[in-house]
Motif scaffolding. Structure first.
Motif, short mmCIF file in Angstrom:
data_model
loop_
_atom_site.label_atom_id
_atom_site.label_comp_id
_atom_site.label_asym_id
_atom_site.label_seq_id
_atom_site.Cartn_x
_atom_site.Cartn_y
_atom_site.Cartn_z
N ILE A 263 1.01 -1.10 -0.04
CA ILE A 263 0.01 0.00 0.12
C ILE A 263 0.79 1.17 0.05
O ILE A 263 1.79 1.62 0.90
N PHE A 264 0.71 2.01 -1.18
CA PHE A 264 1.34 3.21 -0.97
C PHE A 264 0.88 4.34 -0.70
O PHE A 264 -0.51 4.64 -1.06
N PHE A 265 1.28 5.46 0.18
CA PHE A 265 0.62 6.45 0.47
C PHE A 265 1.39 7.71 0.64
O PHE A 265 2.76 7.73 0.84
N ARG A 266 1.04 8.84 -0.09
CA ARG A 266 1.66 9.98 -0.47
C ARG A 266 0.55 11.17 -0.18
O ARG A 266 -0.61 11.36 -0.51
N ILE A 267 1.27 12.17 0.53
CA ILE A 267 0.36 13.25 1.21
C ILE A 267 1.49 14.50 1.00
O ILE A 267 2.78 14.37 1.26
N THR A 268 1.00 15.53 0.32
CA THR A 268 1.77 16.91 0.40
C THR A 268 1.67 17.78 1.38
O THR A 268 0.12 17.70 1.76
N ARG A 269 2.40 18.69 1.84
CA ARG A 269 1.74 19.66 2.74
C ARG A 269 1.06 20.75 2.39
O ARG A 269 1.35 21.45 1.42
N THR A 270 -0.02 20.98 2.90
CA THR A 270 -0.92 22.00 2.57
C THR A 270 -1.29 22.75 3.72
O THR A 270 -0.56 23.72 4.33
N THR A 271 -2.56 22.46 4.40
CA THR A 271 -2.95 23.16 5.77
C THR A 271 -3.12 22.25 6.93
O THR A 271 -3.44 22.70 7.74
N GLN A 272 -2.60 21.06 6.73
CA GLN A 272 -2.75 19.99 7.64
C GLN A 272 -2.26 20.59 9.15
O GLN A 272 -2.76 20.32 10.35
N GLU A 273 -1.18 21.32 9.21
CA GLU A 273 -0.39 21.60 10.36
C GLU A 273 -0.60 23.08 10.72
O GLU A 273 -0.02 23.67 11.67
N ASP A 274 -1.49 23.72 10.10
CA ASP A 274 -1.77 25.23 10.23
C ASP A 274 -2.32 25.49 11.72
O ASP A 274 -3.19 24.64 12.16
N GLU A 275 -1.81 26.34 12.38
CA GLU A 275 -2.52 26.80 13.86
C GLU A 275 -3.12 28.10 13.66
O GLU A 275 -2.47 29.13 13.11
N TYR A 276 -4.25 28.21 14.47
CA TYR A 276 -4.68 29.56 14.42
C TYR A 276 -5.05 30.16 15.91
O TYR A 276 -5.19 29.26 16.82
N TRP A 277 -5.03 31.26 16.02
CA TRP A 277 -5.44 31.98 17.18
C TRP A 277 -6.70 33.10 17.15
O TRP A 277 -6.09 34.15 16.35
N ARG A 278 -7.61 33.00 17.60
CA ARG A 278 -8.66 34.13 17.25
C ARG A 278 -8.70 34.12 15.82
O ARG A 278 -9.25 35.25 15.49
N PRO B 277 7.81 12.92 13.23
CA PRO B 277 6.52 12.90 12.47
C PRO B 277 5.53 11.96 13.40
O PRO B 277 5.99 10.84 13.47
N THR B 278 4.49 12.19 13.59
CA THR B 278 3.45 11.53 14.31
C THR B 278 2.06 12.03 13.88
O THR B 278 2.10 13.34 13.87
N GLY B 279 1.17 10.79 13.85
CA GLY B 279 -0.34 11.51 13.37
C GLY B 279 -0.42 12.49 12.10
O GLY B 279 0.06 12.05 11.12
N ARG B 280 -0.97 13.39 12.48
CA ARG B 280 -1.12 14.54 11.23
C ARG B 280 -0.02 15.39 11.18
O ARG B 280 0.13 16.07 10.22
N HIS B 281 0.87 15.18 12.18
CA HIS B 281 2.07 16.16 12.23
C HIS B 281 3.16 15.33 11.48
O HIS B 281 4.02 14.87 12.03
N LEU B 282 3.42 15.72 10.10
CA LEU B 282 4.31 14.89 9.28
C LEU B 282 5.37 15.70 8.90
O LEU B 282 6.36 15.22 8.24
N PHE B 283 5.15 16.97 8.72
CA PHE B 283 6.16 17.91 7.85
C PHE B 283 6.74 18.93 8.86
O PHE B 283 8.09 19.04 8.66
N TYR B 284 6.17 19.60 9.72
CA TYR B 284 6.69 20.62 10.51
C TYR B 284 7.33 19.88 11.67
O TYR B 284 6.74 19.87 12.79
N CYS B 285 8.69 18.99 11.56
CA CYS B 285 9.05 18.26 12.58
C CYS B 285 10.69 18.51 12.40
O CYS B 285 11.09 18.80 11.54
N ALA B 286 11.19 18.49 13.76
CA ALA B 286 12.65 18.66 13.91
C ALA B 286 13.37 17.65 13.24
O ALA B 286 14.26 17.92 12.28
N THR B 287 13.10 16.28 13.27
CA THR B 287 13.88 15.30 12.29
C THR B 287 13.75 15.54 11.10
O THR B 287 14.75 15.39 10.20
#
Length: 357
Positions: free
Chosen positions: A74-89, A121-131
């Motif tokens: 099973i091949f899974f590919r995802i590109t970074r879009t808005t998955q890791e966006d954070e909002y305040w007010r 990387p873990t869960g939906r946090h796959l791109f904005y990661c230190a490693t």
């Protein structure tokens, strides 16, 4: 569970899974949730329908209900879009894409981790990661040695090879690393005004499922939870607002946040312990009410790993970071002492602790 290969960059995540015999006959969406455990079933189905998931060598576009066969890939590919966006007010929070490097050699990286960056990387946090950031830079696997919560900023170590990661990881596992954290709290009626104190309540999650994220406390003589101990030193207080340092002697999940809350000093911005599990969920789902934003006062829990000390290459090393940029306006608004003076005091007290003074 078998992962045949994977590729991480700050913009693309690709992975190939192997269908083992125990997964024969399983639905595709159920299989994907084994690996994407923090994703909702609806999100997984959405990715399958969008074509992000493919069954190698099987013609046609798979459906969420497609039945899998033993030995399929099973091949899974995802590109970074808005998955890791954070909002305040309702406003997008700008993420720091170029964090400060405090120290680096051919084996070790010591960085000042920005808030919202995951360790790995873990869960939906796959791109904005230190490693991931350093793997893209060096085109090799980078290993996380210890972890900080995503919202917690500050000094974090990464290894450039598995040997040094294991070696340094043992120092953390056996509590041989001295750690110092800076925090901003809002005192309530449970705070007794002490300048120096400790918390030794045992800590552990009582609930299963989503509620396991909330850490409960138990008396020190209880058999529940795990042993935990934190020393605290209060540096500045104006009105109900407090700036202090925490010196954890153990490394339990949410240790400083829970121990501070138990002493009447819940951290500003802490949706779990200044708020509640239900409030945490509302923020997570972007459903928080205006008064809940007012109660939090800041977009993340106000905890920063100001420094650590450990043994490396035959000598004791001390690594100290600056105060995080997002804390500066908060401190200026609530404290009359100049920020430069506060930062100097914080760093001096951290050095005193690491030096044994």
């Amino acid at each position: 569970m078998a992962i045949l290969n994977k590729k991480f960059t700050t913009q693309v995540y690709e992975v190939t899974y192997y269908v083992e015999e125990t997964h024969q006959g399983m639905r595709l969406d159920q299989f994907m949730q084994i690996y994407l455990e923090t994703w909702s079933r609806q999100e997984v189905k959405k990715r399958i329908k969008a074509g992000d998931v493919q069954i190698i060598d099987r013609p046609g576009k798979p459906r969420p209900s497609t039945t899998l066969h033993y030995k399929e890939k099973i091949f899974f590919r995802i590109t970074r879009t808005t998955q890791e966006d954070e909002y305040w007010r309702g406003k997008l929070i700008e993420l720091d894409e170029k964090p400060e490097i405090i120290f680096e050699d051919n084996e070790l990286i010591v960085m000042n981790k920005p808030p919202y960056m995951a360790c790995h990387p873990t869960g939906r946090h796959l791109f904005y990661c230190a490693t991931v950031m350093f793997e893209e830079k060096y085109e090799k696997t980078i290993h996380s040695i210890h972890r900080l919560d995503r919202e917690t900023s500050g000094v974090m170590m990464l290894g450039k090879d598995p040997q040094i990661a294991n070696l340094m990881g043992e120092e953390f596992i056996h509590d041989r690393v001295k750690k110092c954290y800076f925090f901003i709290a809002k005192a309530n009626e449970d705070y007794n005004g002490a300048q120096e104190f400790f918390s030794d309540e045992r800590l552990g999650a009582s609930e299963e499922g989503l509620k396991r994220v909330y850490i409960d406390s138990f008396p020190v003589d209880s058999h529940e939870g795990k042993h935990a101990y934190t020393d605290f030193k209060i540096l500045f207080k104006e009105g109900d607002y407090v700036l202090g340092l925490a010196f954890p002697q153990t490394g339990r999940q949410h240790q400083i946040r829970v121990h501070a809350m138990l002493r009447g000093l819940p951290l500003l911005g802490d949706k779990l312990y200044l708020g509640s599990f239900e409030m945490f969920q509302r923020f997570k789902d972007n459903l928080a009410a205006p008064e809940e934003f007012d109660q939090m006062e800041h977009n993340r829990h106000c905890l920063h790993a100001i420094g650590l000390k450990l043994h490396y290459k035959g000598e004791d090393r001390m690594y100290i970071s600056s105060l995080p940029k997002d804390f500066i306006p908060l401190i200026k608004e609530r404290f009359s002492t100049p920020v430069d003076e506060i930062e100097k005091t914080v760093k001096d007290k951290a050095r005193d602790y690491f030096s044994g003074n």
